[in-house]
Design an enzyme around this catalytic site. Structure first.
Site, PDB file in Angstrom:
ATOM      1  N   TYR A 138       5.575  -5.121 -16.782  1.00 51.46           N
ATOM      2  CA  TYR A 138       4.569  -6.111 -16.542  1.00 51.46           C
ATOM      3  C   TYR A 138       3.535  -5.478 -15.697  1.00 51.46           C
ATOM      4  CZ  TYR A 138       2.453 -10.286 -14.844  1.00 51.46           C
ATOM      5  OH  TYR A 138       1.316 -11.324 -14.291  1.00 51.46           O
ATOM      6  N   ASP A 233       1.731   2.578 -12.652  1.00 48.34           N
ATOM      7  CA  ASP A 233       1.707   1.284 -12.146  1.00 48.34           C
ATOM      8  C   ASP A 233       2.631   1.003 -10.808  1.00 48.34           C
ATOM      9  OD1 ASP A 233       1.390  -1.384 -11.288  1.00 48.34           O
ATOM     10  OD2 ASP A 233       1.607  -2.569 -13.207  1.00 48.34           O
ATOM     11  N   LYS A 261       0.544  -5.930  -4.063  1.00 49.04           N
ATOM     12  CA  LYS A 261       1.915  -6.410  -3.182  1.00 49.04           C
ATOM     13  C   LYS A 261       1.770  -5.579  -1.601  1.00 49.04           C
ATOM     14  CE  LYS A 261       4.053  -7.975  -7.004  1.00 49.04           C
ATOM     15  NZ  LYS A 261       4.206  -7.548  -8.517  1.00 49.04           N
TER      16      LYS A 261
END
Ligand SMILES: *Cc1c(COP(=O)(O)O)cnc(C)c1O
Length: 419
Positions: A138, A233, A261
């Site tokens: 994702y 990522d 995050k």
């Protein structure tokens, strides 16, 4: 009317992000009032040991005192200026000086934005069009990343979400994770038109799936051979596996890295960075446009930089979190063996998943063999007994600095009962 009924009246599905809806576990969401250390408290005052940690950012636990104090101080100076601050420079300098493979970095507001921008930059820099991603990874919800490539591995992308056009999907190629042969085939097929390969160096959005030995190195070599950029990522793995993230952990140098995050410590933040000659192509120094009204927001920078500094200055922090995590996941493994359950565990550092399938999960197809009905019933048991895990099978469990041995042992008992 219950709050969830009111929520449903005014918010699509009652939530601002789909996974919060508890749909995958066939329940109604709990509403959170506050959080402290390893705990969440819902609006009825019920306490939960939290293994979601806001999906990763809260590596120091909730409501960290130093972060809270610095944020309150920053708030007293105004929330946003739309002009440059020294805080942004401090953040960029701190990351660049501490992360070997990053010369320059640009702050944005979410992981989605970081990935979307990094891909545009990779295309601008290489002059190539296609992007390779991996099934089950994702990368946020920008159009070109909502692609998963149905059955035909070598065919063009098929949009995974309604509203993504075929023309957008056509430039994204999604192939199985942990499969270098297919990657090489795709490179050969599209010879000189692969702008970049993007992946989660440890996949954590199909449940936690580790890269096989040599996999990341193999990708690096193929990217070099075909003059394509490698984007890690690290929105989840950055500052999580160790301070230098997965790149440092596996000793592989990506060309570009995306963060989110943890670098925001709970505030909406993302970033992308990498080699100087690539990053200098971004406006205003170069021709690849990217902007943001609230990018580098002073409150977000204060929260994020305070968290990163704590992580940097407390040398044992990663050893401590990773050791307690190892104890936790190894013990879950023992429970599975002892009870002879059709479950398996994947974990690395303070990140792990309990899959309701017996076989070792190494890619998306194997992850999808999990029994999601069993997960739903396990989730409900855990929630009733005061442990909050992700309300869906294909997510990670996150351990924070505040998850001490007492809390972990208590959780292990509840897991054993729930299983
Ligand atoms: C969460 C996540 C994103 C998206 O970040 P948002 O801040 O939710 O937009 C991108 N990539 C990975 C690996 C993620 O885990």
């Amino acid at each position: 009317m219950s709050i969830f009924e009111i929520a449903n009246k005014y918010i699509p599905g009652g939530v601002n992000s789909p996974v919060r809806a508890f749909k995958a576990v066939d329940l109604e969401p709990i509403f959170i009032d506050r959080a402290d250390k390893a705990y969440l408290y819902d609006i009825n005052g019920k306490e939960y040991i939290d293994y979601v940690c806001s999906w990763g950012p809260m590596i120091l636990g909730h409501n960290n005192e130093e972060i809270r104090k610095n944020v309150i101080k920053a708030c007293e100076k105004g929330l946003s200026y739309g002009a440059t601050t020294k805080l942004e420079v401090d953040m960029a300098q701190f990351i660049c000086e501490n992360i070997e493979h990053i010369d320059k970095i640009r702050m944005v507001n979410s992981g989605t934005e970081a990935v979307m921008s990094a891909i545009r930059l990779a295309r601008g820099y290489t002059g190539k069009e296609k992007v390779i991603k991996f099934d089950g990874c994702y990368h946020g919800h920008s159009d070109s990343m909502l692609i998963q490539a149905g059955s035909g591995l070598m065919t063009e992308g098929i949009p995974d979400s309604n509203g993504v056009t075929k023309n957008c999907a056509i430039d994204t190629i999604s192939i199985p994770y942990n499969d270098l042969d297919t990657l090489e085939e795709v490179f050969n097929k599209h010879k000189d038109n692969i702008a970049c390969v993007i992946l989660e160096p440890v996949a954590a959005n199909m449940g936690v799936v580790l890269p096989k030995d040599g996999y990341l190195k193999g990708i690096r070599e193929l990217c070099d051979k075909h003059k394509s950029l490698l984007i890690f990522d690290e929105v989840i793995t950055g500052f999580r596996l160790c301070f230098g993230g997965a790149a440092k952990y596996f000793n592989i140098k990506p060309d570009l890295v995306t963060y989110g995050k943890i670098i925001g410590a709970g505030m909406p933040v993302g970033a992308y960075g990498g080699k100087k000659e690539i990053m200098d192509m971004i406006a205003p120094s170069g021709s690849v446009y990217q902007a943001g009204t609230l990018s580098g927001n002073p409150i977000a920078m204060t929260a994020g930089l305070t968290q990163l500094k704590i992580l940097k200055e407390n040398e044992n922090i990663y050893d401590d979190i990773n050791n307690i995590s190892k104890y936790f996941f190894d013990n879950i493994n023992d429970i599975i063996k002892r009870k002879n359950l059709d479950c398996s565990i994947n974990y690395i550092g303070s990140l792990g998943s309990l899959f309701f399938t017996k076989d070792k999960v190494t890619d998306y197809v194997l992850a999808k063999k999990s029994d999601t009905k069993k997960y739903a019933s396990y989730f409900k048991n855990m929630l009733d007994k005061g442990v909050y895990i992700a309300p869906a099978q294909f997510e990670a469990m996150f351990i924070s600095k505040e998850h001490n041995k007492n809390i972990i042992d208590k959780t292990l008992n509840i897991i054993e009962e729930s299983l």
